[in-house]
Design an enzyme around this catalytic site. Structure first.
Site, PDB file in Angstrom:
ATOM      1  N   GLU A 190       0.950  -1.065  -0.197  1.00  0.00           N
ATOM      2  CA  GLU A 190      -0.026   0.129  -0.053  1.00  0.00           C
ATOM      3  C   GLU A 190       0.736   1.373   0.110  1.00  0.00           C
ATOM      4  OE1 GLU A 190      -3.858  -1.751   2.302  1.00  0.00           O
ATOM      5  OE2 GLU A 190      -2.537  -0.266   3.365  1.00  0.00           O
ATOM      6  N   GLU A 374      -5.355  -8.581   1.006  1.00  0.00           N
ATOM      7  CA  GLU A 374      -6.039  -8.234   2.344  1.00  0.00           C
ATOM      8  C   GLU A 374      -7.522  -7.824   2.122  1.00  0.00           C
ATOM      9  OE1 GLU A 374      -4.406  -5.101   4.480  1.00  0.00           O
ATOM     10  OE2 GLU A 374      -2.351  -5.535   4.307  1.00  0.00           O
TER      11      GLU A 374
END
Length: 465
Positions: A190, A374
């Protein structure tokens, strides 16, 4: 914080019966080679921050600053995975997980960020990898999940373009030790979130603020990602290399033109400032001029590299409004549509957004092999009772998103696997220990692990045969 909902809509949940057949009827089948996994990150679970030669990360320093962490806790112990990893690997094996995505700690492996490698740090991951393989769980490693060595922050951190080479050196040292057994490697986790919250908004480590700060952190992460992939591919051609982006469909909260424009800006900052450089070798038009002064020589050619897979972290859509006072390019989070259900984090529960993300990758980015790396939810779980934690809302959330995975596959999206976030309750960054995402409950006083009903549900879904 929202109160815990106790209802279960028939379309969102199922009775938690032990019968395997019931669980299999409740979710659609996915391809036989679909990879089922669980994810964690080193800083959030390992603890042992002063053991084995590990040095401070930016998050260690950040957590010590008064007022930075909502509940005043830190990750000095966290879930104590450093000492309890055999038990955690047993949980993976017992739950029929085929893969485990963990991250390696740069300050544990190269404590000063550059220079001598710490053998004791690599020894820990050596033991973890061997334990995973012994139990039949495939290791997937992520090289950076936000825990930059503090020594590098003092040299400019992600504002210093030399970090691209520093990161590649660390990546090669880690792969040099583990790459004979670990074949799947993600570079970054991320980068947009790290750039936005850590370097623009300032509520994550290292606590920097301002739009110019964001631009530097974003570009240099992109550059480090491409540099490391090229270095690792030259070092060991048989590796499966990729990276992990948080991707969200971005929608304006109202039909006002200024909110539509804010949504376009936010989409670029969150999504396409990662996707376009990697897959197209350009920055999106919204910010191309702002990135231009940071681009040197062949930067964009170094950033645009072939990846073997793309990890996608998906939690919900982003609903935004125009906000002239926001550091985030005059865009801010806005109200969600009326009736939207949310998690205890206030995040919308919108599984259809996962399908929208996958369609975008299919239609705009040549449909790369992708893994949901995720996906999970925070709810206010009750304490364990009779050896189990009742978390039907989380199980329902996971079930809905597995259904969305099937829908994406049916639409021709190259979705190859699903990793739940997270295996364990952990240190949830600026929220501290008060927010629980795990499918396994951790008592942070005793460190006892207790599987939740969501773990049992997933175990039934993933059971072979």
């Amino acid at each position: 914080m929202i109160r815990r909902r106790t209802f279960l809509a028939a379309s969102a949940a199922l009775p938690f019966l032990a019968a395997r057949a019931r669980a299999q009827m409740a979710v659609p089948k996915l391809p036989a080679d679909f990879v089922w996994g669980a994810s964690t990150s080193c800083f959030q679970i390992e603890g042992a921050v002063r053991e084995g030669g590990r040095a401070d990360s930016i998050w260690d320093v950040f957590a010590r600053e008064p007022g930075r962490i909502a509940d005043g806790t830190n990750a000095d112990v966290a879930a104590d995975h450093y000492h309890r990893y055999p038990e955690d690997v047993d949980l993976l094996a017992a739950g029929h997980f085929r893969a485990y995505r963990f991250s390696t700690a740069w300050p544990r492996i190269v404590p000063e960020g550059t220079g001598p490698v710490n053998p004791a740090g690599l020894d820990f991951y050596d033991r973890l990898v061997d334990q995973l393989l012994e139990k039949g769980v495939q290791p997937w490693a992520c090289l950076y999940h936000w825990d930059l060595p503090q020594a590098l922050q003092q040299r400019g951190g992600w504002h210093n373009r030399d970090i691209a080479g520093w990161f590649a050196d660390y990546a090669q040292a880690t792969v040099g030790r583990l790459g004979d057994r670990v074949k799947h490697w993600a570079m970054l986790n991320e980068p947009s979130v790290h750039a936005i919250f850590g370097h623009a908004v300032g509520n994550h480590a290292p606590g920097l603020t301002g739009w110019p700060s964001y631009l530097k952190a974003q570009h240099h992460q992109n550059l480090a990602q491409g540099t490391a992939i090229a270095a690792l591919r030259a070092q060991k051609p048989d590796l499966v290399l990729g990276t992990v982006f948080s991707l969200q469909p971005v929608l304006p909260s109202t039909d006002k033109p200024e909110d539509a424009a804010a949504a376009q800006r936010f989409d670029a900052a969150w999504n396409t400032n990662n996707l376009d450089p990697l897959f197209k070798g350009i920055y999106p038009a919204a910010y191309a001029d702002q990135f231009a002064p940071l681009i040197k020589g062949d930067d964009m050619a170094r950033i645009k590299v072939a990846v073997d897979f793309l990890g996608v972290n998906y939690y919900g859509r982003a609903h935004v409004v125009n906000d002239p006072d926001s550091v985030l390019a005059q865009a801010g989070w806005g109200p969600q549509p009326p009736g939207t259900r949310t998690t205890a984090m206030g995040w919308p529960i919108e599984p259809q957004g996962l399908v929208e993300v996958m369609r975008r990758l299919r239609d705009e980015y040549a449909n790369p092999p992708a893994f949901i790396m995720e996906n999970g939810a925070c709810f206010d779980d009750p304490p364990p009772r009779n050896g189990v934690v009742d978390d039907p809302e989380r199980a329902a959330f996971i079930r809905q998103h597995i259904i969305a995975c099937r829908a994406a596959v049916d639409e021709g999206c190259a979705l190859r696997g699903y990793f739940v976030w997270s295996l364990l309750d952990n240190f949830e960054w600026a929220e501290g220990l008060r927010r629980r995402f795990g499918i396994v409950h951790v008592d942070f006083a005793t460190l006892k692990r207790t599987p939740k009903e969501s773990y049992r549900f997933l175990a039934e879904v993933m059971k072979p045969g």
